[in-house]
Motif scaffolding. Structure first.
Motif, PDB file in Angstrom:
ATOM      1  N   SER A 292      -4.193  -6.351  -3.148  1.00 20.14           N
ATOM      2  CA  SER A 292      -3.301  -6.861  -1.934  1.00 20.14           C
ATOM      3  C   SER A 292      -1.996  -6.276  -2.064  1.00 20.14           C
ATOM      4  CB  SER A 292      -3.103  -8.203  -2.413  1.00 20.14           C
ATOM      5  OG  SER A 292      -2.177  -9.119  -1.670  1.00 20.14           O
ATOM      6  N   GLY A 293      -1.797  -6.014  -0.698  1.00 17.44           N
ATOM      7  CA  GLY A 293      -0.318  -5.295  -0.740  1.00 17.44           C
ATOM      8  C   GLY A 293      -0.085  -3.687  -1.480  1.00 17.44           C
ATOM      9  N   HIS A 294       1.224  -3.532  -1.784  1.00 13.67           N
ATOM     10  CA  HIS A 294       1.573  -2.111  -2.171  1.00 13.67           C
ATOM     11  C   HIS A 294       2.542  -2.554  -3.290  1.00 13.67           C
ATOM     12  CE1 HIS A 294       1.402   2.348  -1.658  1.00 13.67           C
ATOM     13  NE2 HIS A 294       2.739   2.223  -2.177  1.00 13.67           N
ATOM     14  N   ALA A 295       2.406  -1.771  -4.312  1.00 15.56           N
ATOM     15  CA  ALA A 295       3.398  -1.735  -5.413  1.00 15.56           C
ATOM     16  C   ALA A 295       3.985  -0.339  -5.796  1.00 15.56           C
ATOM     17  CB  ALA A 295       2.714  -2.311  -6.675  1.00 15.56           C
ATOM     18  N   ILE A 296       5.202  -0.291  -6.271  1.00 18.87           N
ATOM     19  CA  ILE A 296       5.841   1.008  -6.689  1.00 18.87           C
ATOM     20  C   ILE A 296       6.723   0.863  -8.131  1.00 18.87           C
ATOM     21  CG2 ILE A 296       7.692   2.615  -6.124  1.00 18.87           C
ATOM     22  CD1 ILE A 296       7.339   2.191  -3.146  1.00 18.87           C
ATOM     23  N   GLU A 297       6.335   1.439  -9.005  1.00 22.48           N
ATOM     24  CA  GLU A 297       7.099   1.533 -10.130  1.00 22.48           C
ATOM     25  C   GLU A 297       8.150   2.746 -10.591  1.00 22.48           C
ATOM     26  OE1 GLU A 297       5.066   0.406 -13.923  1.00 22.48           O
ATOM     27  OE2 GLU A 297       5.740   2.198 -14.698  1.00 22.48           O
ATOM     28  N   CYS A 352       8.225  -2.924  -7.977  1.00 24.53           N
ATOM     29  CA  CYS A 352       8.407  -3.675  -6.854  1.00 24.53           C
ATOM     30  C   CYS A 352       7.150  -3.978  -5.980  1.00 24.53           C
ATOM     31  CB  CYS A 352       9.677  -3.107  -5.961  1.00 24.53           C
ATOM     32  SG  CYS A 352      11.330  -3.382  -6.673  1.00 24.53           S
ATOM     33  N   TRP A 353       6.843  -5.013  -5.317  1.00 19.41           N
ATOM     34  CA  TRP A 353       5.710  -5.185  -4.687  1.00 19.41           C
ATOM     35  C   TRP A 353       6.021  -5.691  -3.225  1.00 19.41           C
ATOM     36  CZ3 TRP A 353       3.936  -9.452  -1.793  1.00 19.41           C
ATOM     37  CH2 TRP A 353       2.647  -9.351  -1.153  1.00 19.41           C
ATOM     38  N   GLY A 354       5.154  -5.298  -2.182  1.00 18.05           N
ATOM     39  CA  GLY A 354       5.458  -5.597  -0.802  1.00 18.05           C
ATOM     40  C   GLY A 354       4.130  -5.959  -0.270  1.00 18.05           C
ATOM     41  N   GLN A 355       4.252  -6.412   0.919  1.00 19.17           N
ATOM     42  CA  GLN A 355       3.080  -6.586   1.815  1.00 19.17           C
ATOM     43  C   GLN A 355       2.595  -5.059   2.053  1.00 19.17           C
ATOM     44  OE1 GLN A 355       3.031  -9.785   4.573  1.00 19.17           O
ATOM     45  NE2 GLN A 355       3.265 -11.462   3.006  1.00 19.17           N
TER      46      GLN A 355
END
Length: 408
Positions: A292-297, A352-355
């Motif tokens: 679900s969605g997208h995450a960046i570290e 950070c996560w976003g749709q």
């Protein structure tokens, strides 16, 4: 802070890691004296040390990870490549086994062509590698990397692969209990400096559904081949020119970037590690896992990008951690903490996560602006520069992206 928050704590030695965190007897002695029934090895130090895992097994202490046999198998890059081939997983063209003399390297060079990559069999974390671009330097480069491998890893074994230039670095998170083999999608770790990951994201912006499924299936097949247990990561390079992926190595531990997978699946990987180590079968199946969605570290290091990323230890006199919807920070930092000079310079992981990828990127930029470690210089401004770069925004770049950005 983790020590202060723990129910019990014991000193295992001086600050230098070879006298404490890498000292197997000190760690085992502490576990035995406190009656611990398990040891979680974390990310580094002894996390992929087969000898330490075997010592735990001998003492009847659960090593929260795979067996010492599997760690040994997959830690040897030559053996791991053989296992991958047996499992039907594509591998980079190169030597079939260890290279021990120049004549063998010469044959591989003639068969595969230049440029070549010489890699230490026991290497990892971006260390123990050298690119060879011409025949004239092959013999000297081979001799030097074998010597370096012996010094750094206690093993001079090397192997040779074709050096692929226009590539992405993509890895699959797996969790297994020896009977059920699951994947949690992929993480794209292409944003690197000197083979060290800076920013990780998931899903990858360059994969289509077919390639995504093929990559995950290859990772799961490799896990089945060795009857893998606990958490692990299968790492691949993805050739952008040919749209093909190749196995490079397996990390037989949880990784620094595992929160990316947690954010896009909603799964607690550390909890799952503990359950599997306790003998509890995995309660979910592959069909239960949804991306679900997208995450960046971003890995936040106490380093100065303006001074060739020189480490910046010191006292954190002021600390403010970003917050808000879709923002997570894993850190041991607090106001008054003294960053020591003895260890890796990472002081936190900002996720950070976003749709969508764009929403996750925008949230990360805002979070980096909000992060405050007082007078401590960190890589946060450099991460922001990367995130705002047109190439990163487009998602179309390869592993040389950061080097090009730095003009190196």
């Amino acid at each position: 802070m983790p020590v202060r928050l723990a129910d019990k704590a014991v000193c295992i030695g001086p600050a230098r890691s070879n006298m404490s965190y890498r000292n197997q007897q000190a760690v085992l002695g502490a576990a035995l004296s406190f009656g611990a029934d398990a040891i979680h090895p974390g990310y580094g130090f002894l996390a992929e040390n087969a000898e330490f895992a075997a010592a735990c097994e001998k003492e009847g202490i659960i090593f929260i990870g795979p067996s010492s046999k599997v760690i040994h198998q997959m830690g040897d890059k030559i053996e791991a490549k053989k296992i991958a081939k047996k499992a039907g997983v594509p591998t980079v063209p190169g030597s079939d086994g260890a290279i021990t003399e120049f004549a063998e390297a010469l044959k591989v060079a003639k068969d595969v062509g230049f440029p070549l990559l010489i890699k230490a069999a026991a290497g990892g974390g971006g260390r123990g590698m050298r690119v060879v671009r011409q025949m004239e330097s092959l013999e000297s480069d081979l001799s030097e990397i074998m010597s370096e491998a012996e010094t750094a890893f206690g093993d001079s074994s090397v192997y040779i692969e074709r050096y692929l230039t226009n590539i992405r670095h993509i890895e699959i998170q797996v969790m297994c209990d020896g009977e059920t083999f699951l994947h949690m999608g992929e993480r794209d770790c292409t944003t690197q400096r000197r083979n060290q990951k800076l920013i990780e994201e998931g899903p990858s912006p360059v994969l289509d559904d077919r390639l995504r499924q093929e990559l995950a299936a290859a990772a799961v097949n490799l896990c089945r081949e060795v009857k893998y247990t606990n958490a692990g990561t299968i790492e691949f390079v993805f050739d952008l020119d040919e749209r093909k992926f190749y196995f490079i190595e397996m990390n037989t531990r949880i990784q620094v970037e595992h929160p990316v997978s947690e954010m896009i699946t909603g799964l607690d990987l550390i909890k799952m590690q503990l359950e599997v180590a306790s003998g509890i079968p995995l309660a979910i199946r592959q069909d239960d896992i949804r991306i679900s969605g997208h995450a960046i570290e971003c890995r936040i290091n106490a380093e100065d990008p303006e001074q060739n990323f020189m480490p910046c230890p010191g006292t954190v006199k002021r600390f403010h951690m970003p917050g808000g919807l879709g923002i997570r920070m894993d850190t041991h930092i607090e106001a008054g903490y003294v960053i020591p000079p003895f260890y890796d310079s990472m002081v936190g992981k900002l996720i950070c996560w976003g749709q969508t990828r764009e929403e996750a990127r925008a949230r990360m930029i805002a979070a980096l602006d909000e992060l405050d470690l007082g007078a401590i210089t960190t890589t946060a401004p450099f991460h922001k520069e990367i995130l705002q770069n047109e190439q990163f925004v487009s998602g179309v770049f390869n592993t040389s992206f950061v080097a090009t950005l730095l003009g190196k």
